[in-house]
Write a protein that holds these residues in place. Structure first.
Motif, PDB file in Angstrom:
ATOM      1  N   ILE A   1      90.873 -29.405  27.106  1.00  0.00           N
ATOM      2  CA  ILE A   1      91.553 -28.116  27.308  1.00  0.00           C
ATOM      3  C   ILE A   1      91.800 -27.447  25.960  1.00  0.00           C
ATOM      4  CG2 ILE A   1      93.725 -27.019  28.029  1.00  0.00           C
ATOM      5  CD1 ILE A   1      93.919 -29.142  30.235  1.00  0.00           C
TER       6      ILE A   1
ATOM      7  N   ILE B   1      90.188 -23.887  24.572  1.00  0.00           N
ATOM      8  CA  ILE B   1      91.050 -22.770  24.172  1.00  0.00           C
ATOM      9  C   ILE B   1      90.762 -22.380  22.716  1.00  0.00           C
ATOM     10  CG2 ILE B   1      93.439 -22.103  23.710  1.00  0.00           C
ATOM     11  CD1 ILE B   1      94.231 -23.857  26.087  1.00  0.00           C
TER      12      ILE B   1
ATOM     13  N   TYR C   1      92.007  -9.580  24.510  1.00  0.00           N
ATOM     14  CA  TYR C   1      91.264 -10.550  25.307  1.00  0.00           C
ATOM     15  C   TYR C   1      91.907 -11.933  25.256  1.00  0.00           C
ATOM     16  CZ  TYR C   1      87.039  -7.760  25.961  1.00  0.00           C
ATOM     17  OH  TYR C   1      86.141  -6.830  26.335  1.00  0.00           O
TER      18      TYR C   1
ATOM     19  N   PRO D   1      94.878 -13.514  25.716  1.00  0.00           N
ATOM     20  CA  PRO D   1      95.515 -14.213  26.844  1.00  0.00           C
ATOM     21  C   PRO D   1      94.539 -14.543  27.968  1.00  0.00           C
ATOM     22  CG  PRO D   1      96.454 -12.010  26.535  1.00  0.00           C
ATOM     23  CD  PRO D   1      95.573 -12.271  25.379  1.00  0.00           C
ATOM     24  N   ILE D   2      93.596 -13.633  28.237  1.00  0.00           N
ATOM     25  CA  ILE D   2      92.625 -13.901  29.312  1.00  0.00           C
ATOM     26  C   ILE D   2      91.740 -15.085  28.931  1.00  0.00           C
ATOM     27  CG2 ILE D   2      90.743 -12.915  30.674  1.00  0.00           C
ATOM     28  CD1 ILE D   2      91.833 -10.141  29.816  1.00  0.00           C
TER      29      ILE D   2
ATOM     30  N   ILE E   1      92.335 -17.417  26.768  1.00  0.00           N
ATOM     31  CA  ILE E   1      93.088 -18.672  26.684  1.00  0.00           C
ATOM     32  C   ILE E   1      93.250 -19.271  28.078  1.00  0.00           C
ATOM     33  CG2 ILE E   1      95.383 -19.635  26.234  1.00  0.00           C
ATOM     34  CD1 ILE E   1      95.477 -17.912  23.722  1.00  0.00           C
ATOM     35  N   ALA E   2      93.587 -18.413  29.061  1.00  0.00           N
ATOM     36  CA  ALA E   2      93.746 -18.899  30.435  1.00  0.00           C
ATOM     37  C   ALA E   2      92.419 -19.452  30.957  1.00  0.00           C
ATOM     38  CB  ALA E   2      94.245 -17.780  31.337  1.00  0.00           C
TER      39      ALA E   2
ATOM     40  N   ALA F   1      91.591 -22.738  29.360  1.00  0.00           N
ATOM     41  CA  ALA F   1      92.366 -23.838  29.918  1.00  0.00           C
ATOM     42  C   ALA F   1      91.696 -24.363  31.195  1.00  0.00           C
ATOM     43  CB  ALA F   1      93.793 -23.388  30.207  1.00  0.00           C
ATOM     44  N   LEU F   2      91.184 -23.439  32.007  1.00  0.00           N
ATOM     45  CA  LEU F   2      90.557 -23.854  33.269  1.00  0.00           C
ATOM     46  C   LEU F   2      89.194 -24.523  33.043  1.00  0.00           C
ATOM     47  CD1 LEU F   2      91.503 -20.768  35.474  1.00  0.00           C
ATOM     48  CD2 LEU F   2      92.503 -23.051  35.502  1.00  0.00           C
TER      49      LEU F   2
END
Lengths: 175, 110
Positions: free
Chosen positions: A116, A120, A142, A144-145, A147-148, A151-152
């Motif tokens: 993860i 990131i 961009y 925060p998008i 990073i999310a 993480a996935l």
């Protein structure tokens, strides 16, 4: 006759070569089949699967060599000078952070947590390179998008790596 | 997968969501100018409420065709190989259109 020690070394070198080739193929597959959503630069990070597996089954030196070899060879095969800078920023930052997270003892993370953080930081490295190269601070939106998403995708890669690193075949390459 | 991994995943997602929410609240619906930059230098500035077409000449001879229609800006054609800029769709206050091969960015600003 080669000694047991040099036999092991030969096995390891061969494994590094095969793993580099695998990482290149993974990178190429991702290049052919882009993630079908309209956000720039999103990938599952299949190539990082190889790096994570090597980090756990061999040592950090081999993982780093494979990571760098993959970046430079794919630059020679399909890339431009700009794409090399992006790959290097993402690849090196991600590798260093994975190494750091793996060494943390408390709280200790499994390969999933390491993956993860790697995903990131790969995205953060590329965004930093983009901000720097394009001189456009707004690309940071961009972050925060990405990073999310990182993480996935990192979770996915980590979950795939989980059974692989336990496979007994890798014991052949340890002392 | 350990508890710490799950904690890491959920906290990262939560933080990203909160930061995105703050950015969206601050910037969304407040821009009305389309700003085109090539290699970081301002190339053109167009109002978002007037329909227009602009052929952007990026670096290395690459071009991107910018369309402004019904208050939305997007790239309809480009010479770059990956066409990420075309697939990005409409630009908004949070989402710029970026063409890395031609070093072109299209953003919506105040």
């Amino acid at each position: 006759m080669p000694s047991d020690n040099s036999k092991l070394l030969i096995k390891r070198i061969a494994l590094c070569g095969v793993m580099t080739a695998l990482a290149l193929v993974f990178g190429y597959i991702e290049h052919l089949v882009p993630f079908p959503i309209g956000i720039y630069g999103i990938k599952i990070g299949l190539a990082n699967l190889v790096v994570v597996v090597m980090l756990y089954t061999m040592n950090w030196q081999s993982a780093l060599i494979i990571n760098l070899a993959r970046i430079f060879i794919s630059f020679l095969l399909f890339g431009s000078a700009t794409s090399l800078i992006y790959s290097l920023c993402g690849g090196i930052l991600s590798f260093l952070v994975m190494l750091l997270i793996k060494s943390i003892k408390k709280p200790s993370f499994s390969v999933v947590g390491v993956s993860i953080c790697g995903a990131i930081c790969h995205n953060i490295g590329q965004i930093l390179a983009a901000i720097f190269l394009l001189d456009e601070l707004r690309i940071g939106f961009y972050l925060p998008i990405l990073i999310a998403v990182g993480a996935l995708t990192g979770t996915l890669i980590g979950l795939v790596a989980l059974p692989i690193i336990k496979h007994p075949i890798f014991k052949k390459f340890k002392e | 997968m350990r508890k710490s991994d799950l904690l890491l995943l959920s906290s990262v997602l939560a933080i990203a969501l909160i930061v995105f929410g703050i950015c969206a609240a601050l910037y969304l619906g407040k821009g009305e100018t389309v700003v085109v930059r090539v290699d970081g230098e301002e190339y053109a500035r167009l109002p978002l409420d007037e329909d227009a077409e602009l052929l952007i000449e990026g670096v290395n001879g690459g071009t991107n065709l910018l369309i402004i229609k019904d208050g939305k800006a997007y790239i309809s054609e480009a010479t770059c190989p990956d066409l990420v800029c075309v697939h990005t769709g409409h630009a908004d206050e949070l989402k710029s259109i970026v063409c890395l091969p031609n070093r072109v960015t299209v953003s919506i600003e105040k």
